[in-house]
Design a protein around this motif. Structure first.
Motif, PDB file in Angstrom:
ATOM      1  N   ILE A  28       0.905  -1.284  -0.050  1.00 31.53           N
ATOM      2  CA  ILE A  28      -0.015   0.167  -0.144  1.00 31.53           C
ATOM      3  C   ILE A  28       1.018   1.151  -0.061  1.00 31.53           C
ATOM      4  N   ASP A  29       0.624   2.011  -0.987  1.00 32.41           N
ATOM      5  CA  ASP A  29       1.433   3.227  -1.152  1.00 32.41           C
ATOM      6  C   ASP A  29       0.683   4.208  -0.391  1.00 32.41           C
ATOM      7  N   PRO A  30       0.990   4.845   0.778  1.00 32.68           N
ATOM      8  CA  PRO A  30       0.115   5.706   1.328  1.00 32.68           C
ATOM      9  C   PRO A  30      -0.229   6.916   0.771  1.00 32.68           C
ATOM     10  N   GLU A  31       0.739   7.523   0.115  1.00 30.96           N
ATOM     11  CA  GLU A  31       0.670   8.843  -0.741  1.00 30.96           C
ATOM     12  C   GLU A  31      -0.535   8.842  -1.685  1.00 30.96           C
ATOM     13  N   LYS A  32      -0.538   7.603  -2.265  1.00 34.67           N
ATOM     14  CA  LYS A  32      -1.662   7.339  -3.389  1.00 34.67           C
ATOM     15  C   LYS A  32      -3.031   6.649  -2.882  1.00 34.67           C
ATOM     16  N   PHE A  33      -2.911   5.841  -1.807  1.00 31.87           N
ATOM     17  CA  PHE A  33      -3.822   4.995  -0.987  1.00 31.87           C
ATOM     18  C   PHE A  33      -4.824   5.942  -0.244  1.00 31.87           C
ATOM     19  N   GLY A  34      -3.988   6.949   0.534  1.00 30.23           N
ATOM     20  CA  GLY A  34      -4.562   7.854   1.341  1.00 30.23           C
ATOM     21  C   GLY A  34      -4.206   7.554   2.940  1.00 30.23           C
ATOM     22  N   GLN A  39      -2.366   1.659   9.380  1.00 32.65           N
ATOM     23  CA  GLN A  39      -3.867   2.232   9.422  1.00 32.65           C
ATOM     24  C   GLN A  39      -4.842   1.320   8.947  1.00 32.65           C
ATOM     25  N   VAL A  40      -4.538   0.856   7.729  1.00 34.35           N
ATOM     26  CA  VAL A  40      -5.408  -0.288   7.138  1.00 34.35           C
ATOM     27  C   VAL A  40      -5.731  -1.525   7.904  1.00 34.35           C
ATOM     28  N   ARG A  41      -4.481  -1.969   8.520  1.00 29.34           N
ATOM     29  CA  ARG A  41      -4.289  -3.155   9.627  1.00 29.34           C
ATOM     30  C   ARG A  41      -5.480  -2.950  10.664  1.00 29.34           C
ATOM     31  N   LEU A  42      -4.993  -1.657  11.258  1.00 28.45           N
ATOM     32  CA  LEU A  42      -5.917  -1.474  12.316  1.00 28.45           C
ATOM     33  C   LEU A  42      -7.394  -1.250  12.044  1.00 28.45           C
ATOM     34  N   ALA A  43      -7.697  -0.732  11.028  1.00 32.83           N
ATOM     35  CA  ALA A  43      -8.895  -0.543  10.598  1.00 32.83           C
ATOM     36  C   ALA A  43      -9.820  -1.762  10.471  1.00 32.83           C
ATOM     37  N   LEU A  44      -9.179  -2.849   9.865  1.00 29.95           N
ATOM     38  CA  LEU A  44      -9.559  -3.943   9.562  1.00 29.95           C
ATOM     39  C   LEU A  44      -9.714  -4.884  10.921  1.00 29.95           C
ATOM     40  N   ALA A  45      -8.681  -4.669  11.861  1.00 30.81           N
ATOM     41  CA  ALA A  45      -9.014  -5.478  13.196  1.00 30.81           C
ATOM     42  C   ALA A  45      -9.829  -5.050  14.142  1.00 30.81           C
ATOM     43  N   ILE A 103     -11.207  -8.533  11.660  1.00 25.54           N
ATOM     44  CA  ILE A 103     -10.650  -9.135  10.477  1.00 25.54           C
ATOM     45  C   ILE A 103      -9.096  -9.059  10.604  1.00 25.54           C
ATOM     46  N   GLU A 104      -8.472 -10.466  10.480  1.00 26.94           N
ATOM     47  CA  GLU A 104      -7.070 -10.237  10.942  1.00 26.94           C
ATOM     48  C   GLU A 104      -6.168 -10.416   9.701  1.00 26.94           C
ATOM     49  N   THR A 105      -5.415  -9.103   9.633  1.00 19.29           N
ATOM     50  CA  THR A 105      -4.421  -9.078   8.620  1.00 19.29           C
ATOM     51  C   THR A 105      -3.043  -8.783   9.304  1.00 19.29           C
ATOM     52  N   ARG A 106      -2.065  -9.206   8.585  1.00 20.58           N
ATOM     53  CA  ARG A 106      -0.742  -9.150   9.103  1.00 20.58           C
ATOM     54  C   ARG A 106       0.434  -8.305   8.195  1.00 20.58           C
ATOM     55  N   PRO A 107       1.433  -7.406   8.793  1.00 22.37           N
ATOM     56  CA  PRO A 107       2.484  -7.223   8.006  1.00 22.37           C
ATOM     57  C   PRO A 107       3.268  -8.105   7.328  1.00 22.37           C
ATOM     58  N   VAL A 108       3.782  -7.750   6.133  1.00 21.37           N
ATOM     59  CA  VAL A 108       4.802  -8.661   5.623  1.00 21.37           C
ATOM     60  C   VAL A 108       5.738  -9.148   6.747  1.00 21.37           C
ATOM     61  N   TRP A 109       6.388  -9.962   6.633  1.00 21.13           N
ATOM     62  CA  TRP A 109       7.700 -10.406   7.582  1.00 21.13           C
ATOM     63  C   TRP A 109       8.568  -9.275   7.840  1.00 21.13           C
ATOM     64  N   LYS A 110       8.815  -8.943   9.004  1.00 18.75           N
ATOM     65  CA  LYS A 110       9.990  -7.860   9.296  1.00 18.75           C
ATOM     66  C   LYS A 110      11.431  -8.641   8.916  1.00 18.75           C
ATOM     67  N   PRO A 111      12.129  -8.084   8.144  1.00 19.68           N
ATOM     68  CA  PRO A 111      13.416  -8.268   7.712  1.00 19.68           C
ATOM     69  C   PRO A 111      14.287  -8.799   8.881  1.00 19.68           C
ATOM     70  N   GLN A 160     -14.719  -5.296   1.228  1.00 16.02           N
ATOM     71  CA  GLN A 160     -15.456  -4.136   1.574  1.00 16.02           C
ATOM     72  C   GLN A 160     -14.771  -3.310   2.422  1.00 16.02           C
ATOM     73  N   ALA A 161     -14.224  -4.046   3.495  1.00 11.89           N
ATOM     74  CA  ALA A 161     -13.690  -3.361   4.770  1.00 11.89           C
ATOM     75  C   ALA A 161     -12.510  -2.326   4.049  1.00 11.89           C
ATOM     76  N   ILE A 162     -11.677  -2.710   3.276  1.00  9.87           N
ATOM     77  CA  ILE A 162     -10.434  -2.275   2.420  1.00  9.87           C
ATOM     78  C   ILE A 162     -11.141  -1.143   1.790  1.00  9.87           C
ATOM     79  N   LYS A 163     -12.018  -1.133   0.991  1.00 14.73           N
ATOM     80  CA  LYS A 163     -12.574  -0.317   0.327  1.00 14.73           C
ATOM     81  C   LYS A 163     -13.223   1.044   0.952  1.00 14.73           C
TER      82      LYS A 163
END
Length: 373
Positions: A290-296, A301-307, A311-319, A363-366
């Motif tokens: 998600i590019d924050p500048e383009k997505f808004g 913030q998307v993860r927290l909104a879905l939580a 709705i469980e989502t998760r960040p990509v693995w932390k290197p 729908q939650a992401i939209k």
């Protein structure tokens, strides 16, 4: 949940058989059959069923001779269990950045790093290649670089069972490969793993070490230190049932991805994990950035909104080179893996998701996008 177990009738029948015959403990006919059937499925000669993918990786590294003080080159964008077995043996990981084509270890970075190390006489003792989120890395150039310097390649295909690389299964190209059957994987035994190799002696030694390194004797005699790593007959029965539906599970997860991509792909700033041209991904997890500048708004913030909507989502693995426990380890590369972690999100991806489940996530992401733009 992000990726839940998906059981069926075959698994129950094999477990009933284990109970009926009282083959409960480690070893047994289901273990033998699971190993044989797994070899046939992935196209390798020998395998050893063990208690976890981590256990399989620990055995693999020990059996190729990794010792205290050695260095092992390792993918940085992965779960920590890819690297901790290196430390179990007193060795030290050196982390390598990802490419953008597959999100896996960058072959060019590896080749350059090995050439530089060869000049100073400090080559690593192994390369540990992770196949990430159900997609194979670009194996041919990686294997060629390893072969050039006679460095064994160990493949961590914990997340990639059912994927292909030029028609062959990742995990079967290197000296030894490992798979995981953890509860969130594409097929599961609740907990379990598999070590595979075309080297029969290596696999025989893996079984020996996994059963406490018990010497052949009528009493308990041990000349080496081993581990309690063998898979139980009950869990192997579950695995046999799961193998029979692997193709269906892959198809279901790829369908999840296609629905997400069709419905979310046009949103500004959304890019999905690409499928490299050299293989077929299982889409074990559907991942996007998600590019924050383009997505808004940003990924978090998307993860927290879905939580907030359960709705469980998760960040990509932390290197791994950013993990505090590996702060003193060398890192080779740029900011690709770091950028994927910063912007990357894994969506619910289980093979038992309903259309209604998928629609709720979409729908939650939209709604987040509509509010922020």
């Amino acid at each position: 949940m992000l990726s839940t177990p998906h059981m069926g009738d075959w698994e129950l029948e094999f477990v009933k058989e284990a109970f009926a015959t009282n083959w409960i403990a480690p070893v047994g006919p289901h273990v033998d059959a699971f190993e044989t059937e797994f070899c046939q499925l992935v196209g390798t000669s020998h395998s050893a069923a063990v208690s976890s993918g981590t256990a399989a990786l620990h055995l693999a590294l020990r059996l190729i001779g990794i010792q205290a003080g050695d260095e092992v080159f390792c993918s940085t964008l992965t779960f920590i269990a890819s690297a901790t077995p290196i430390t179990f043996l007193g060795a030290k990981p050196v982390f390598i950045d990802s490419d953008r084509i597959s999100w896996n270890l960058d072959p060019e970075l590896l080749s350059t790093a090995l050439a530089q190390r060869a000049k100073i006489g400090k080559l690593p003792k192994a390369v540990l290649l992770v196949h990430l989120y159900g997609q194979s890395a670009d194996i041919d150039p990686i294997l060629a670089a390893c072969d050039r310097y006679e460095i064994p390649l160990v493949e961590d295909a914990a997340e990639a069972l059912g994927a292909t690389y030029k028609g062959q299964n990742p995990g079967t190209f290197g000296r030894v490969g490992i798979y995981s059957f953890n509860g969130n994987k594409i097929i599961t035994t609740s907990g379990g793993g598999m070590l595979v190799s075309d080297d029969s002696e290596l696999v025989s030694q893996a079984r020996f070490l996994a059963t406490q390194a018990r010497d052949p004797a009528p009493h308990y005699q041990h000349s080496q230190i081993g581990y309690n790593y063998r898979l139980s007959n009950v869990l192997a029965g579950i695995g046999r049932g799961q193998l029979r539906v692997l193709a269906e599970r892959v198809a279901a997860r790829r369908r999840n991805f296609e629905i997400y991509q069709q419905t979310l792909g046009d949103l500004p700033g959304i890019e999905f994990m690409p499928e490299a041209s050299f293989g077929k991904a299982t889409r074990w997890l559907t991942c996007l950035t998600i590019d924050p500048e383009k997505f808004g708004t940003d990924r978090e913030q998307v993860r927290l909104a879905l939580a907030a909507q359960n709705i469980e989502t998760r960040p990509v693995w932390k290197p791994l080179h950013l993990q505090p426990v590996f702060a003193d380890c060398e890192y080779i590369g740029g900011k690709v893996a770091e950028g994927l972690f910063q912007d990357g999100l894994c969506l619910p991806s289980g093979s038992n998701l309903s259309d209604a489940d998928l629609k709720r996530v979409i729908q939650a992401i939209k709604r987040v996008n509509a509010v922020k733009t």
